[in-house]
Scaffold this active site. Structure first.
Site, short mmCIF file in Angstrom:
data_model
loop_
_atom_site.label_atom_id
_atom_site.label_comp_id
_atom_site.label_asym_id
_atom_site.label_seq_id
_atom_site.Cartn_x
_atom_site.Cartn_y
_atom_site.Cartn_z
N HIS A 1 -56.58 -22.96 -55.79
CA HIS A 1 -57.61 -23.66 -56.60
C HIS A 1 -57.77 -25.13 -56.21
O HIS A 1 -58.69 -25.79 -56.69
CB HIS A 1 -57.27 -23.60 -58.09
CG HIS A 1 -57.34 -22.22 -58.67
ND1 HIS A 1 -58.47 -21.43 -58.54
CD2 HIS A 1 -56.43 -21.47 -59.37
CE1 HIS A 1 -58.24 -20.26 -59.15
NE2 HIS A 1 -57.02 -20.26 -59.64
N ASP B 1 -51.84 -11.58 -60.55
CA ASP B 1 -52.33 -11.66 -61.93
C ASP B 1 -53.45 -10.67 -62.23
O ASP B 1 -53.99 -10.67 -63.34
CB ASP B 1 -52.73 -13.09 -62.30
CG ASP B 1 -53.41 -13.84 -61.17
OD1 ASP B 1 -53.76 -13.21 -60.15
OD2 ASP B 1 -53.60 -15.07 -61.30
ZN LIG Z 1 -54.74 -16.44 -60.44
#
Ligand SMILES: [Zn+2]
Length: 311
Positions: free
Chosen positions: A125, A246
Site C-alpha cells: 500500500h 487476508d
Molecule cells: Zn491486505
C-alpha cells in the site's frame, strides 16, 4: 535447488498500537509454523539492511528522510489513522527491503530455486510519496526495480493476491513498461483503487476485482483464465509475489472466503507459470493476513508448495 526463507528479529520490533490487526504476533505465528519438522530443508537466511539506493528507485530522498525522522524515541508516531511507527519501525522496514532485494539476488544467482520473505511492516500500500495501509516502503516494487536495474532483466512480473488492492505497487510501477503487475482483490474495499479501467501507462497493469463472498472458485477462474495467461504470454524472466493471506474466510478484515487450500492451489499455478517462463524463479513476500491461525496455516501451505516445486 532449494527454497530460501528470509526474515529478521528486527521485524518483531515494529510495534503497532494495541488492538491494531497488524501485530507482532503475526510473524511469531508464522515462525512457529515454519519451525515444524517438515520445513527443516528451508535455507534460512537473515534479511540484511536494505540499501538506500534500492529504496530510491521507488521513493524520493525527501520521502525516505521523512519516514526516518518520523520514528519516535518511544510510543508511536501516527502517519495516518491506519499506519504508525514505533522506535523499531525504521530498522524493520529496512530489513523488508533488504530481505526482498537479497532474495532476488539469490534466486537470480541460482543459489536457490525460489524464496519466501517473511517480514513486516508489509509494503504493497505504500505509494511513491505516501505511507499507507500499515506500509512504509513499497517492498515488492523495490524488488522489481532492483531486478531490472541491478541485474539488467527486462521483464519482471509482480502478482498480488492480497485481499486488498496493491495501490502502492501500482503507483510505483504505473510508468514502468518492463513490469507486468496483476492484482486480484475484493472490491469495494480499502484502499478503493484497483478497478479494471486502471491499466498503467503501457497497459501493463491488470486489475481483477472480486465481489465480497465470491470464494475460491471465482478466484481460481479469474487466475486460470485471465491473469495467468496474460502474464504467461509476456514470458517474464522473474516472478515476484505479494502474498497476502487476508482473503481467507477466517480473516477479520475482509470477506472473500477463500480456504487454506486455495492458497496452495494458487501457489502451484504461480510456480507453473514460473516453470514455463523463467526456470521456476519465484520470490514471494508477506503482505496481509490477520487471523493468526489461518495466517500460519496458509503461509505454511504456501511455503510447502514453494519447497515442493523448488526441489
Ligand atoms: Zn491486505
Amino acid at each position: 535447488m532449494t527454497t530460501a526463507l528470509y526474515s529478521h528479529p528486527d521485524c518483531l520490533e515494529h510495534v503497532n498500537p494495541p488492538g491494531h490487526p497488524e501485530q507482532v504476533a503475526r510473524l511469531k505465528a508464522i515462525a512457529a509454523a515454519l519451525a515444524a519438522p517438515g520445513f527443516a530443508a528451508l535455507d534460512r537466511r537473515e534479511a540484511p539492511i536494505g540499501a538506500e539506493e534500492s529504496i530510491r528507485r521507488a521513493h524520493s530522498r525527501q520521502y525516505i528522510d521523512t519516514i526516518r525522522a518520523a520514528a519516535p524515541e518511544k510510543g508511536w508516531t501516527q502517519l495516518d489513522p491506519d499506519t504508525s511507527m514505533s522506535p523499531g519501525s525504521w530498522d524493520a522496514a529496512l530489513r523488508g527491503v533488504g530481505g526482498l532485494t537479497s532474495a532476488v539476488d539469490a534466486v537470480l544467482a541460482g543459489e536457490v530455486q525460489n524464496a519466501f520473505v517473511a517480514v513486516r511492516p508489509p509494503g504493497h500500500h505504500a505509494e511513491r510519496a505516501q505511507p499507507m495501509g500499515f506500509c512504509l516502503f513499497s517492498n515488492i516494487a523495490i524488488a522489481a526495480l532492483h531486478a531490472l536495474e541491478a541485474h539488467g532483466l527486462s521483464r519482471v512480473a509482480v502478482l498480488d493476491f492480497d485481499v486488498h488492492h496493491g495501490n502502492g505497487t501500482q503507483d510505483v510501477l504505473w510508468n514502468e513498461s518492463r513490469t507486468r503487475f496483476a492484482s486480484s482483490h475484493q472490491m469495494p474495499l480499502f484502499p478503493g483503487t484497483g478497478g479494471r479501467h486502471e491499466k498503467g501507462a503501457y497497459l501493463q497493469i491488470r486489475n481483477v476485482p472480486l465481489p465480497e463472498g465470491s470464494g475460491g472458485a471465482k478466484m481460481r477462474d479469474e487466475w486460470e483464465n485471465d491473469i495467468l495467461p496474460w502474464v504467461r504470454e509476456w514470458e517474464p524472466e522473474l516472478v515476484l509475489v505479494s502474498a497476502g493471506f487476508d482473503a481467507h474466510r477466517a480473516d477479520p478484515l475482509a470477506g472473500l472466503h477463500w480456504q487454506t487450500e486455495d492458497f496452495g492451489w494458487l501457489t502451484h499455478r504461480i510456480c507453473d507459470l514460473a516453470d514455463d517462463c523463467c526456470g521456476g524463479r519465484v520470490v514471494s513476500t508477506l503482505e496481509g493476513g490477520y487471523d493468526l491461525e489461518a495466517l500460519a496455516d496458509s503461509v505454511g501451505l504456501h511455503v510447502e508448495v514453494l519447497m515442493e516445486r523448488g526441489e
